[in-house]
Design an enzyme around this catalytic site. Structure first.
Site, short mmCIF file in Angstrom:
data_model
loop_
_atom_site.label_atom_id
_atom_site.label_comp_id
_atom_site.label_asym_id
_atom_site.label_seq_id
_atom_site.Cartn_x
_atom_site.Cartn_y
_atom_site.Cartn_z
N GLN A 36 0.84 -1.20 0.00
CA GLN A 36 0.00 0.00 0.00
C GLN A 36 0.86 1.25 0.00
OE1 GLN A 36 -3.56 -1.54 2.84
NE2 GLN A 36 -1.52 -1.68 3.72
N ASP A 161 -10.85 -5.33 10.98
CA ASP A 161 -10.64 -3.88 10.88
C ASP A 161 -9.79 -3.63 9.64
OD1 ASP A 161 -8.70 -1.49 12.88
OD2 ASP A 161 -10.15 -1.21 11.24
N THR A 163 -9.15 -2.26 5.46
CA THR A 163 -9.41 -1.19 4.50
C THR A 163 -10.66 -1.57 3.69
OG1 THR A 163 -7.70 -2.37 3.23
CG2 THR A 163 -7.07 -0.26 4.21
N ASP A 164 -11.06 -0.69 2.78
CA ASP A 164 -12.26 -0.94 1.97
C ASP A 164 -12.06 -2.19 1.11
OD1 ASP A 164 -12.55 2.64 1.42
OD2 ASP A 164 -13.22 1.38 3.09
N1 SAM Z 1 -10.50 1.78 10.00
C1 SAM Z 1 -9.91 1.72 8.67
C2 SAM Z 1 -11.00 1.64 7.62
O1 SAM Z 1 -12.17 1.44 7.99
O2 SAM Z 1 -10.65 1.79 6.43
C3 SAM Z 1 -8.97 0.55 8.60
C4 SAM Z 1 -7.80 0.74 9.49
S1 SAM Z 1 -6.50 -0.40 9.40
C5 SAM Z 1 -5.20 0.70 9.07
C6 SAM Z 1 -6.75 -1.27 7.87
C7 SAM Z 1 -5.68 -2.33 7.72
O3 SAM Z 1 -6.14 -3.45 6.95
C8 SAM Z 1 -4.41 -1.86 7.02
O4 SAM Z 1 -3.38 -1.73 7.98
C9 SAM Z 1 -4.12 -2.95 5.97
O5 SAM Z 1 -2.73 -3.27 5.91
C10 SAM Z 1 -4.94 -4.09 6.51
N2 SAM Z 1 -5.26 -5.15 5.53
C11 SAM Z 1 -5.80 -5.01 4.28
N3 SAM Z 1 -5.95 -6.22 3.70
C12 SAM Z 1 -5.50 -7.15 4.61
C13 SAM Z 1 -5.39 -8.57 4.61
N4 SAM Z 1 -5.77 -9.30 3.54
N5 SAM Z 1 -4.91 -9.19 5.72
C14 SAM Z 1 -4.52 -8.46 6.81
N6 SAM Z 1 -4.58 -7.11 6.87
C15 SAM Z 1 -5.07 -6.47 5.77
#
Ligand code: SAM
Length: 287
Positions: A36, A161, A163-164
């Site tokens: 990312q 929790d 990302t989209d």
């Molecule tokens: N609250 C935020 C939102 O609603 O968009 C999300 C916060 S948190 C930073 C989102 C996290 O999801 C990121 O750190 C990203 O690296 C993680 N992420 C995305 N895809 C993932 C996956 N397949 N496995 C583990 N983590 C993942």
């Protein structure tokens, strides 16, 4: 008033014809990780801002509503959560909320991108205050794969929790993933997933999420709604799924007597978050 990129960070929301902007005073960090693009800004009135792939993840000022409402309702709905898994959550704010519960014996956080946690430790140390708790385990791998390898029935609450539903997070919203979650959860286990905006996504992401969870075998699905000022529309949601218990019932006495501080969550706000607006009624049939 034209918002110039030098003094304002703006996140347009796809084809919704709406955007959210924050006045900024400085760019503190920028990094392209293998997964990312991460940015951190100092804002004029909202503290610091964490951005991933151009989307607001959190601000110092309003992340509390999200982290509290994505964790405490599910944890006070479960009869006795001990083993908790967070998928995503790399900013560590969710981990901090989960470990406020003294009954939780172990919380594993699985985020695919270590760069997010490095940025959080450097620029949002207040969110990382539970990272050294002996009950915490931080892992950096794909949550989709991690869940497949868990023993059946081994987790009480899973908090997604993420990302989209695009890029590495896309698979976290599909039925195949929820089947793996269903298997990993104990019989009284719960999953809670960030489920986007009721006003923007009720007929798309939210409806599809309910269908995917039910298709995976979850017989109870409820959606809680609450404000997240810095997210698209400012109106957000968390969807909780279980294997049979009524998810509108929760340990209200324990919630009222909670032995820790919160800034948004309390038993009344938990109950209020379960109320269903008319335009959502045909979707939210368990409430
Ligand atoms: N609250 C935020 C939102 O609603 O968009 C999300 C916060 S948190 C930073 C989102 C996290 O999801 C990121 O750190 C990203 O690296 C993680 N992420 C995305 N895809 C993932 C996956 N397949 N496995 C583990 N983590 C993942």
């Amino acid at each position: 008033m034209a918002l110039d990129g030098e003094h304002w960070f703006s996140e347009p929301f796809g084809d919704e014809g709406v955007a959210f902007s924050l006045e900024i005073t400085d760019k503190l960090h920028e990094e392209q990780t293998p997964y990312q693009h991460i940015e951190v800004y100092q804002t004029k009135r909202w503290g610091r801002l964490l951005v991933i792939d151009g989307c607001v993840m959190l601000t110092s000022r309003d992340n509390f509503t999200y982290h509290e409402m994505m964790s405490h309702p599910a944890l006070f709905t479960h009869p006795a959560p001990r083993n908790v898994l967070i998928i995503g959550g790399g900013d560590c704010g969710m981990l901090r909320e989960v470990l406020k519960h003294p009954g939780v014996k172990r919380c594993t956080q699985v985020d695919i991108d270590a760069g997010v946690t490095r940025a959080a430790e450097a620029f949002f140390p207040e969110l990382c205050s539970a990272n050294d708790d002996p009950r915490a385990e931080l892992r950096f791998e794909d949550g989709i794969q991690y869940i497949k390898d868990l023993p059946a029935g081994s987790v009480d609450v899973i908090i997604v929790d993420s990302t989209d539903p695009v890029g590495p997070a896309e698979g976290l919203f599909g039925e195949a993933f929820f089947r793996d979650v269903h298997r990993a959860l104990a019989d009284d286990g719960l999953i809670v997933q960030q489920s986007e905006s009721p006003i923007l996504h009720v007929d798309t992401i939210l409806r599809d999420l309910h269908a995917a969870m039910r298709g995976a075998g979850f017989t109870r699905v409820v959606t809680l709604q609450f404000p997240v000022c810095s997210y698209p529309s400012g109106w957000w949601s968390a969807t909780v799924a279980g294997k049979g218990a009524d998810l509108t019932a929760f340990r209200e006495a324990d919630a009222r007597a909670k032995p820790f501080a919160t800034a948004y969550y309390n038993a009344a706000m938990h109950r209020a978050a379960l109320a269903v607006p008319e335009f959502c009624r045909d979707l939210l049939t368990d409430q």
